[in-house]
Enzyme design. Sequence first.
Site, PDB file in Angstrom:
ATOM      1  N   SER A 574      -1.068   1.549   5.351  1.00  0.00           N
ATOM      2  CA  SER A 574      -2.284   1.105   5.582  1.00  0.00           C
ATOM      3  C   SER A 574      -2.312  -0.144   5.970  1.00  0.00           C
ATOM      4  O   SER A 574      -3.351  -1.265   5.616  1.00  0.00           O
ATOM      5  CB  SER A 574      -2.013   0.840   3.943  1.00  0.00           C
ATOM      6  OG  SER A 574      -1.478   0.192   2.807  1.00  0.00           O
ATOM      7  N   LYS A 617      -5.965  -2.094  -5.095  1.00  0.00           N
ATOM      8  CA  LYS A 617      -6.629  -3.357  -3.957  1.00  0.00           C
ATOM      9  C   LYS A 617      -7.859  -4.562  -3.844  1.00  0.00           C
ATOM     10  O   LYS A 617      -7.941  -5.570  -3.895  1.00  0.00           O
ATOM     11  CB  LYS A 617      -6.957  -3.035  -2.672  1.00  0.00           C
ATOM     12  CG  LYS A 617      -5.578  -1.837  -2.170  1.00  0.00           C
ATOM     13  CD  LYS A 617      -5.339  -1.420  -0.918  1.00  0.00           C
ATOM     14  CE  LYS A 617      -3.828  -0.939  -0.168  1.00  0.00           C
ATOM     15  NZ  LYS A 617      -3.994  -0.235   0.612  1.00  0.00           N
TER      16      LYS A 617
END
Length: 667
Positions: A574, A617
């Site tokens: 990611s 996140k």
Amino acid sequence: MGLFKKSNQTEESQITIVEELSNKISQSGMPSHVKDVAMKELELLSKMNPSTAEYTITLTYIEYLVSLPWNIKTSDNLNLERAERILNERHYGLNDVKNRILEHLAVKILSSNRNSRILIVDDEDITRKNLEHVLKKENYEVVAAKNGKEAFEILDKQEFEIVLTDIKMEGLNGFAVLEKVKAKYPSTKVIMITAYAAVDSAVEAIKRGAFHYIAKPFKIEEVKLAINKAVEDRLSSISTKGSILCFAGPPGTGKTSIGKSIADALGRKFARISLGGIKDEAEIRGHRRTYAGAKPGRIIEEIRRAGVANPVLMLDEIDKICQDFKGDPASALLEALDPEQNYAFIDHYLDVPFDLSGVMFIVTANIPDNIQHALLDRMEVIEFSGYTEEEKKNIALKHLIPKQITEQGLTEFPPEFSEETILKIIQEYTREAGIRNLERMIATICRKIATEVVRENKPKNSIKVTPEVVEKYLGPRRYFFEVTDAKNRVGVVTGLVWTETGGDIIFIEAAKMRGKRELILTGSLGNIMKESAQAALSYVRSNSSLFGISEEAFDAFDIHIHIPQGAILKDGPSAGATIAMALISLFTNRPARRDVAVTGELTLSGRILPVGGIKEKILAAKRAGVKTVIVPYRNKVDIENLPDDFKKGVEIIFIEKIEDVIDTILV
Ligand code: ADP
């Protein structure tokens, strides 16, 4: 002469020990097949010399057997409103979690309200009719079968809670019926009726999964008692039938405490095993007694400690068991968790089956993806996510502070925490998805205030904990807004990662120096992350004109990509988009905005693919003071599913290609 007397005494005390144990065995409530084993061991013991090691081993074993709660069970309090009240009183928010738990209980309540259905199988007319008559009067729904064949036909069409079957019948006998029932309806309780002389076959029946046996001729009271027990037993195992609850999420988000509340709501005992530190299978299932220093496994040991056979048993960190293990602990766990097998769970030390079907298992994990598939298949995963600042503040005010005030003995002089104080503690003294450290900080403050109260005698005014005094109690601030407090720099881009402890921000740094086009990667990067760094570089180089970088710009340089906090292993795809942005910033010499964070997997052709852990996140970005979060377009659904207060305070931009956001990120 003296010697003779002494040995005589030992003999006497030896006899007393054997007698006492024999009494304990009869009172222990163990099933008869276990009783037989215990009695045989006791007989061996009575012939052994007490000074031998063997004697001690056998004695310890028998004592362990009698100390287990074979048939001690708390009865369940199946009241949905009460459960809801307990959950709401003790836990702030977590509405999804609470609803899922209440649904789980509702199913259990529904199945328990139904009248139990009993199938009687006996080829003796009088016995069958008698039983049918008596049990119908007890309000059971009763169906009778004249022989095994008829029983098979009935069982094909209908499930029964209890089956009462004669063992000896022409054609298909009681064992065949037992086998059929166990295969088709694992949670049905089978009671076997046997002729007086055939106790051996009854023992065999128990081994094959029968719940109980009754010897002919029997008193009807005996049958009623056995059926009552079977009904109760089934009730307490309903919750384990089907799915096992798995609480998944970062530490400190309330998983354990909700587990305790479920136990309280049901009126059950609570026990907990941490699988995280466990190194081999024997810790779950015990060592064989032939092994020096053999011990029972943790499951049986916790049940003994709880003193009941139907506790709520929480298995912590089930996602941590696959690594460096001796034997196969996962399969031992599977056996313990599987309702089709766990009525006869074999611990190697016990070496006799123990019925775990009454235990309500709840497992916890930080990342459910790391749980072995066979285990995961049996579970109903309930996700716990990190808390927003607002939620943390409310939990502190409503739960953590009152709890610490009581625990630190401050109920007479409760200190007052202002909202700003709590926010200051959250922002400057903790950086976490859950609230473990927040609770610790509040505990520290309360403890220090308690000391002051004792030193200065009774305080005259109420004690106010203001933001100004926080530093006095907790020392200098521990965390800074790395994002808003620092300068924008060339080649440094803010990224987001998802770890076991929740989300976190990282700074990806890229530097260039004279050299021969080498790519240096440091900061404990895993293979996947290294590869995405290489892909990011290839993408930027092959599309350099798009970003206003000349093709030769790369020629005479080495490139170094580093992600600080080198002690922590970082992996996953990611960071691809973030790395590409760091390179673009470096080669265009434009500083990157620190308060913009990027997450996304990058393909060689520049497309941005979706990533995991979006919720954690976003929370991490907010904690660190990030103002804008750039996420892959294909994560839009994840974002749309988030409650509004998760998104409050950050702008979220969706992208499909890196080019779309160059000017958002670079100054
Ligand atoms: P976990 O098992 O997820 O690590 P815990 O259950 O140990 O978390 O929670 C840590 C502390 O935070 C406990 O004191 C717990 O009571 C408290 N806590 C967590 N979530 C909540 C909540 N939603 N409401 C009230 N207290 C909470």
